[in-house]
Design a protein around this motif. Sequence first.
Motif, PDB file in Angstrom:
ATOM      1  N   TYR A 167       0.844  -1.206   0.000  1.00  0.00           N
ATOM      2  CA  TYR A 167       0.000   0.000   0.000  1.00  0.00           C
ATOM      3  C   TYR A 167       0.877   1.253   0.000  1.00  0.00           C
ATOM      4  O   TYR A 167       0.638   2.200  -0.765  1.00  0.00           O
ATOM      5  N   LEU A 168       1.902   1.259   0.839  1.00  0.00           N
ATOM      6  CA  LEU A 168       2.814   2.403   0.870  1.00  0.00           C
ATOM      7  C   LEU A 168       3.537   2.561  -0.464  1.00  0.00           C
ATOM      8  O   LEU A 168       3.861   3.671  -0.882  1.00  0.00           O
ATOM      9  N   ALA A 169       3.785   1.434  -1.145  1.00  0.00           N
ATOM     10  CA  ALA A 169       4.498   1.472  -2.421  1.00  0.00           C
ATOM     11  C   ALA A 169       3.583   1.752  -3.606  1.00  0.00           C
ATOM     12  O   ALA A 169       4.048   1.864  -4.735  1.00  0.00           O
ATOM     13  N   GLY A 170       2.270   1.836  -3.360  1.00  0.00           N
ATOM     14  CA  GLY A 170       1.329   2.129  -4.429  1.00  0.00           C
ATOM     15  C   GLY A 170       0.844   0.922  -5.195  1.00  0.00           C
ATOM     16  O   GLY A 170       0.219   1.057  -6.255  1.00  0.00           O
ATOM     17  N   ASN A 171       1.103  -0.284  -4.671  1.00  0.00           N
ATOM     18  CA  ASN A 171       0.691  -1.506  -5.364  1.00  0.00           C
ATOM     19  C   ASN A 171      -0.559  -2.141  -4.775  1.00  0.00           C
ATOM     20  O   ASN A 171      -1.017  -3.167  -5.290  1.00  0.00           O
ATOM     21  N   GLN A 172      -1.096  -1.576  -3.714  1.00  0.00           N
ATOM     22  CA  GLN A 172      -2.308  -2.095  -3.080  1.00  0.00           C
ATOM     23  C   GLN A 172      -3.279  -0.922  -2.908  1.00  0.00           C
ATOM     24  O   GLN A 172      -2.867   0.173  -2.514  1.00  0.00           O
ATOM     25  N   SER A 173      -4.539  -1.173  -3.213  1.00  0.00           N
ATOM     26  CA  SER A 173      -5.517  -0.092  -3.136  1.00  0.00           C
ATOM     27  C   SER A 173      -6.034   0.073  -1.709  1.00  0.00           C
ATOM     28  O   SER A 173      -6.085  -0.886  -0.932  1.00  0.00           O
ATOM     29  N   LEU A 174      -6.432   1.302  -1.399  1.00  0.00           N
ATOM     30  CA  LEU A 174      -7.014   1.576  -0.090  1.00  0.00           C
ATOM     31  C   LEU A 174      -8.304   0.774   0.094  1.00  0.00           C
ATOM     32  O   LEU A 174      -8.561   0.239   1.172  1.00  0.00           O
ATOM     33  N   GLU A 175      -9.089   0.681  -0.957  1.00  0.00           N
ATOM     34  CA  GLU A 175     -10.353  -0.051  -0.879  1.00  0.00           C
ATOM     35  C   GLU A 175     -10.130  -1.496  -0.465  1.00  0.00           C
ATOM     36  O   GLU A 175     -10.827  -2.026   0.413  1.00  0.00           O
ATOM     37  N   LYS A 176      -9.153  -2.151  -1.069  1.00  0.00           N
ATOM     38  CA  LYS A 176      -8.906  -3.552  -0.734  1.00  0.00           C
ATOM     39  C   LYS A 176      -8.285  -3.695   0.650  1.00  0.00           C
ATOM     40  O   LYS A 176      -8.545  -4.665   1.359  1.00  0.00           O
ATOM     41  N   LEU A 177      -7.464  -2.739   1.026  1.00  0.00           N
ATOM     42  CA  LEU A 177      -6.869  -2.796   2.357  1.00  0.00           C
ATOM     43  C   LEU A 177      -7.950  -2.607   3.426  1.00  0.00           C
ATOM     44  O   LEU A 177      -7.977  -3.319   4.434  1.00  0.00           O
ATOM     45  N   GLN A 178      -8.848  -1.684   3.191  1.00  0.00           N
ATOM     46  CA  GLN A 178      -9.943  -1.465   4.136  1.00  0.00           C
ATOM     47  C   GLN A 178     -10.872  -2.668   4.191  1.00  0.00           C
ATOM     48  O   GLN A 178     -11.519  -2.917   5.212  1.00  0.00           O
ATOM     49  N   ASN A 179     -10.925  -3.424   3.101  1.00  0.00           N
ATOM     50  CA  ASN A 179     -11.801  -4.590   3.017  1.00  0.00           C
ATOM     51  C   ASN A 179     -11.031  -5.877   3.272  1.00  0.00           C
ATOM     52  O   ASN A 179     -11.411  -6.945   2.785  1.00  0.00           O
ATOM     53  N   PHE A 180      -9.942  -5.772   4.018  1.00  0.00           N
ATOM     54  CA  PHE A 180      -9.134  -6.945   4.364  1.00  0.00           C
ATOM     55  C   PHE A 180     -10.008  -8.048   4.977  1.00  0.00           C
ATOM     56  O   PHE A 180     -10.815  -7.789   5.858  1.00  0.00           O
ATOM     57  N   ARG A 181      -9.877  -9.240   4.457  1.00  0.00           N
ATOM     58  CA  ARG A 181     -10.653 -10.420   4.860  1.00  0.00           C
ATOM     59  C   ARG A 181     -12.119 -10.347   4.429  1.00  0.00           C
ATOM     60  O   ARG A 181     -12.912 -11.203   4.783  1.00  0.00           O
ATOM     61  N   GLY A 182     -12.469  -9.330   3.672  1.00  0.00           N
ATOM     62  CA  GLY A 182     -13.821  -9.234   3.125  1.00  0.00           C
ATOM     63  C   GLY A 182     -13.850  -9.711   1.688  1.00  0.00           C
ATOM     64  O   GLY A 182     -12.811  -9.970   1.059  1.00  0.00           O
ATOM     65  N   PHE A 183     -15.029  -9.819   1.129  1.00  0.00           N
ATOM     66  CA  PHE A 183     -15.211 -10.282  -0.248  1.00  0.00           C
ATOM     67  C   PHE A 183     -14.547  -9.313  -1.212  1.00  0.00           C
ATOM     68  O   PHE A 183     -14.831  -8.115  -1.208  1.00  0.00           O
ATOM     69  N   HIS A 184     -13.631  -9.832  -2.034  1.00  0.00           N
ATOM     70  CA  HIS A 184     -12.860  -9.055  -2.993  1.00  0.00           C
ATOM     71  C   HIS A 184     -11.890  -8.088  -2.322  1.00  0.00           C
ATOM     72  O   HIS A 184     -11.366  -7.175  -2.987  1.00  0.00           O
ATOM     73  N   GLY A 185     -11.644  -8.278  -1.039  1.00  0.00           N
ATOM     74  CA  GLY A 185     -10.652  -7.456  -0.359  1.00  0.00           C
ATOM     75  C   GLY A 185      -9.296  -8.130  -0.360  1.00  0.00           C
ATOM     76  O   GLY A 185      -9.107  -9.207  -0.949  1.00  0.00           O
ATOM     77  N   ALA A 186      -8.319  -7.497   0.276  1.00  0.00           N
ATOM     78  CA  ALA A 186      -7.002  -8.108   0.428  1.00  0.00           C
ATOM     79  C   ALA A 186      -7.146  -9.424   1.186  1.00  0.00           C
ATOM     80  O   ALA A 186      -7.894  -9.521   2.157  1.00  0.00           O
ATOM     81  N   GLN A 187      -6.440 -10.432   0.718  1.00  0.00           N
ATOM     82  CA  GLN A 187      -6.590 -11.771   1.279  1.00  0.00           C
ATOM     83  C   GLN A 187      -5.914 -11.892   2.648  1.00  0.00           C
ATOM     84  O   GLN A 187      -4.921 -11.215   2.940  1.00  0.00           O
ATOM     85  N   SER A 188      -6.454 -12.779   3.462  1.00  0.00           N
ATOM     86  CA  SER A 188      -5.873 -13.017   4.788  1.00  0.00           C
ATOM     87  C   SER A 188      -4.416 -13.425   4.672  1.00  0.00           C
ATOM     88  O   SER A 188      -3.549 -12.951   5.413  1.00  0.00           O
TER      89      SER A 188
END
Length: 799
Positions: free
Chosen positions: A83-104
């Motif tokens: 995320y700090l490097a610009g390769n992960q979106s805020l939306e997916k980070l906020q949705n960590f462990r959620g559907f279509h979010g960043a994976q556990s």
Amino acid sequence: MSAASLDTLGTLESRVRWLASWTIHNANHLRGSDVGDVKVGGHQASCASISTIMTALYFHSLSPQDRVAVKPHAGPIFHAIQYLAGNQSLEKLQNFRGFHGAQSYPSRTKDIDDVDFSTGSVGLGVAQTLFSSLVQDYVKAHGGLNKAPEGRLISLVGDAEMDEGNIYEALLEGWKHGLRNCWWIVDYNRQSLDAVIREGLWEKFESIFRNFGWEVVTLKYGSLQEDAFKEPGGSKLRDWIDLCPNQLYCALAYQGGAAWRKRLLDDLGDQGEVNELINRRSDAELSKLMCNLGGHDLPSLIEAFESAKTHDRPVLFLCYTVKGFGLPLAGHKDNHAGLMTSKQMEEYRKLEGIREGHEWDKWESTSDPQNLQTFVTEAPFFSKGSRRYSAKTVPVPAKLPAPNAAEKMLSTQMGFGQILHEISKQDEELAKHIVTTAPDVTVSTNLGPWVNQRGLFAKEELADTFKAERIPSTFKWAFSPQGQHIELGIAESNLFLLLSALGLSHSINGQRLLPIGTVYDPFILRAADQLNYACYQDARFMLVATPSGVTLAPEGGAHQSISTPLIGMAQDGLAAFEPAFVDELATIMRFGFDYMQRDGEGDPDERTWLRDQTGGSIYLRLSTRPLEQPQRTISPEDEQDIVDGAYWLRKPGPNAEVVIAYTGAVAPEAINAVGMMAEDRRDVGLLAITSADRLNAGWTAAQRARDRGAMHARSHIERLFDDVPDNCSLITVLDGHPATLAWLGAVKGNTIRTLGVEHFGQTGTIADLYAHYGIDTQSILRAAETISTGGKIRYIKAS
């Protein structure tokens, strides 16, 4: 490294640890109610213990060509860094462990942030890096790196993860093949999921790895501790640390500075200099000193990593850490699934200088955000953008050379060996890109002719001693960098991890390989987790499992498989086939070499409703039973039916009373039964099933499509069954679990009887075992008589 750079890395480490902790807290806060009392965030402590190590690696020591398997519980740290490097979106980070979010746990196929290796099944990502390093050597030896620099294959490992046996199986194979460019970095926080690890484990690690030729670097003390040891009384403090039991060290880390002070003064007594050393520090300073272990000290880590870059030997880094470092649950033995409370998170937020509502801001609370952004962007690992390679598709001939079936009876295993041998004699791209491997069953799975033609791989020439001594032998076992067979010991775990590494070479190394691995069919179960792991990563390979079933009659139950057809059907990413005849096998292998290279997207093929455009791996369940081969020419339409999963050997007539559906080596019994019942049952049909997996997948997908409004959707098996009357009975038979084909009765609602093997095999002749388990001709006839109308079948013998 300059003090300014160290300060910048220290700030980044603080940001990474905060973002990971906040991500986990946010996931639990948003979704905790979905799972009752279960806390779905988890792993805050595991993340914190490795945050410094990962900061040193990703923002300083890694190069773009390096590949990293991140330990499962460090997933949030990885996502925070990306995320700090610009390769992960805020939306997916906020949705960590959620559907279509960043994976556990980091996932190559589900995450967007440049994951090198999926992890999650403990220990497999560790061993994967070893085999990926061997594959890099193979690609380099065959000229596939195109002068690109070699990368290091790195695994971040939990100390408790080192209990996994597959790690040590891989370690042995790495020694055999002269492993290079591999780092395993152990987060030695001395805690497992349930407890604190045993005393002295580090000594065992050190001994084992040194014996296998690894360099072992132990990072026990941080810079603050090293400086304290130089003070008067420092040597006594070092001795106390060295002798302190793991459980006590963890407990004191949790309790904090006052507890450290009391225990140290009690244990060391009135010793003047060391007392002064302790008392010169406040409780907070003393706690910081005692938790300043090597794995939390950036200067120590960077020095160790840079030193290891001067050679290509494999290195084990033992990095002492405190689980939960920097958090209020640090050191507590229950902290594995522990989560900070909202109150603790609020205190942590204030401590980090984070304004409320700005928790996700990358550079919140930092004094020079532009400098930090530049530092991250210019970090070597991130400087070249995405590190996913692609490779050209290897041309596959329109037909593969099939053996002359008119000359002799053949088994599918023999046919496989002959087809591959014919490929090996051709100077085509297909042959150049195939690489084979087997867990010490090269000859007994008919890879011998291929190896004779293409040779065994080794980084240095190794002559065939038997040939040099003029001892007659069918096989030539010469090793060379040009060889295309990688020899393995008897460890199926290693086979599937190597297939996984070979099958990702197009993405990791930019060089496409077409790996073929052979194994005895029942021993797939020995490494089912590794097979699942390889498919989860979307590795591409051809698994040839042979011999199979009770058809391997004299060998007995230990070598006879039952459930593997069900594994083939259930395993995602793997298209399973079980041909009876060699011309079917040649058609399937040709399809397989193409299918392994596909990487398309879009809607399913409306002819089959299979997602063939996405590609995947191939599983061939073969047999050692020689069968009389049919004298026929396979048309393009026939080829399509074979690949789609089934074709009519004998179409049922309009008044058909029975259809027999078979797969694999029991073809003669099914064919004979049809002939013997023809006088007593009308219009009998005979369905040859080459892939129960693809038939079932297509049927299931077509039903889903109809549920969603595509009423025209019809699968291959549904079209085949257009010729089956509604009142016709089905009999299925295979040398495997009968549930493999039991679903066929649901396609049109026909009455069905399933024949197969449900219990452990034993020694005997094929005829004896087929009769005993009810898959012989007489069993098929008896089933037909029972399930259909029309009276007795005259050729049934009295039992």
